[in-house]
Design an enzyme around this catalytic site. Structure first.
Site, short mmCIF file in Angstrom:
data_model
loop_
_atom_site.label_atom_id
_atom_site.label_comp_id
_atom_site.label_asym_id
_atom_site.label_seq_id
_atom_site.Cartn_x
_atom_site.Cartn_y
_atom_site.Cartn_z
N HIS A 65 0.81 -1.21 0.00
CA HIS A 65 0.00 0.00 0.00
C HIS A 65 0.85 1.26 0.00
CE1 HIS A 65 -3.02 -2.64 2.41
NE2 HIS A 65 -3.15 -2.84 1.12
N LYS A 75 5.50 5.96 7.51
CA LYS A 75 4.92 5.10 8.55
C LYS A 75 5.99 4.66 9.54
CE LYS A 75 1.50 3.02 5.46
NZ LYS A 75 1.05 1.77 4.85
N TYR A 135 0.84 1.37 14.09
CA TYR A 135 1.71 2.22 13.30
C TYR A 135 1.19 3.65 13.26
CZ TYR A 135 -1.56 1.13 9.44
OH TYR A 135 -2.67 0.96 8.66
N ASP A 171 -6.65 -6.17 -2.06
CA ASP A 171 -5.23 -6.47 -2.25
C ASP A 171 -5.00 -7.45 -3.40
OD1 ASP A 171 -4.44 -4.68 -0.35
OD2 ASP A 171 -4.09 -6.17 1.22
#
Length: 188
Positions: A65, A75, A135, A171
């Protein structure tokens, strides 16, 4: 020292961060983020959102992603339960390392994190059941700016540890890196 910072292989912007655990008979304590320590090691970020996900099944794969401008995300990833095989792909147009990837294993039994800068696609596969990921991101989630790359892109040839992953429909539907339309993050 509370942290050690180790760039990963050829994508030196991607950094594995080890936090020191301080323990006694009660358990342990570890710092997760300290702005001054991160800045001293070249990671200057303003975090806009925190996320926490759980994958019940071993072999769950999430990714690869990324988001496009103006919601490009960096991130800071850590595992709070279980274990993941974590992958980062350079998707910065014009980058000398465009299309290259690095990986590392993150475990809840360690206090390790991974810094994924803006301009990189990110994905992971759980190698234990009931794995949880926490995260921080430098931009808020924006569905209109979300993009992805196929987890099994032959050009990337990522050796995922579990060959038959558990995937979301989303996905499964991403394009290969070669098919990704314009709008990729640019190299800095």
């Amino acid at each position: 020292m509370a942290f050690t910072f180790r760039p990963l292989d050829r994508l030196t912007e991607v950094v594995r961060i080890q936090s020191t655990r301080h323990g006694d008979e009660r358990g342990w304590f570890a710092e997760i983020y300290r702005e001054s320590a991160f800045a001293a090691n070249g990671i200057v970020a303003t975090f806009r959102q925190d996320n926490h996900s759980k994958s019940a099944e071993r072999g769950t794969l999430r990714g690869l992603h990324y988001q496009v401008s103006p919601f490009v995300q960096g991130k800071l990833v850590r595992v709070t339960a279980g274990e993941i095989f974590d992958v980062v792909v350079d998707i910065r147009a014009g980058s000398k390392t465009y299309g290259q990837w690095v990986s590392t294993v993150l475990r809840a039994t360690e206090s390790a994190m991974l810094w994924v800068p803006e301009g990189f696609a990110h994905g992971f596969q759980t190698t234990l059941p009931d794995t949880e990921i926490a995260y921080k991101t430098t931009a808020e989630y924006s569905p209109a700016h979300e993009r992805g790359i196929r987890w099994d892109d032959d050009a990337l040839a990522i050796p995922w540890p579990i060959r038959e992953p558990i995937l979301s429909a989303r996905d499964r539907g991403w394009s290969t890196l070669a098919e990704v339309p314009e709008g990729r993050p640019r190299a800095r």
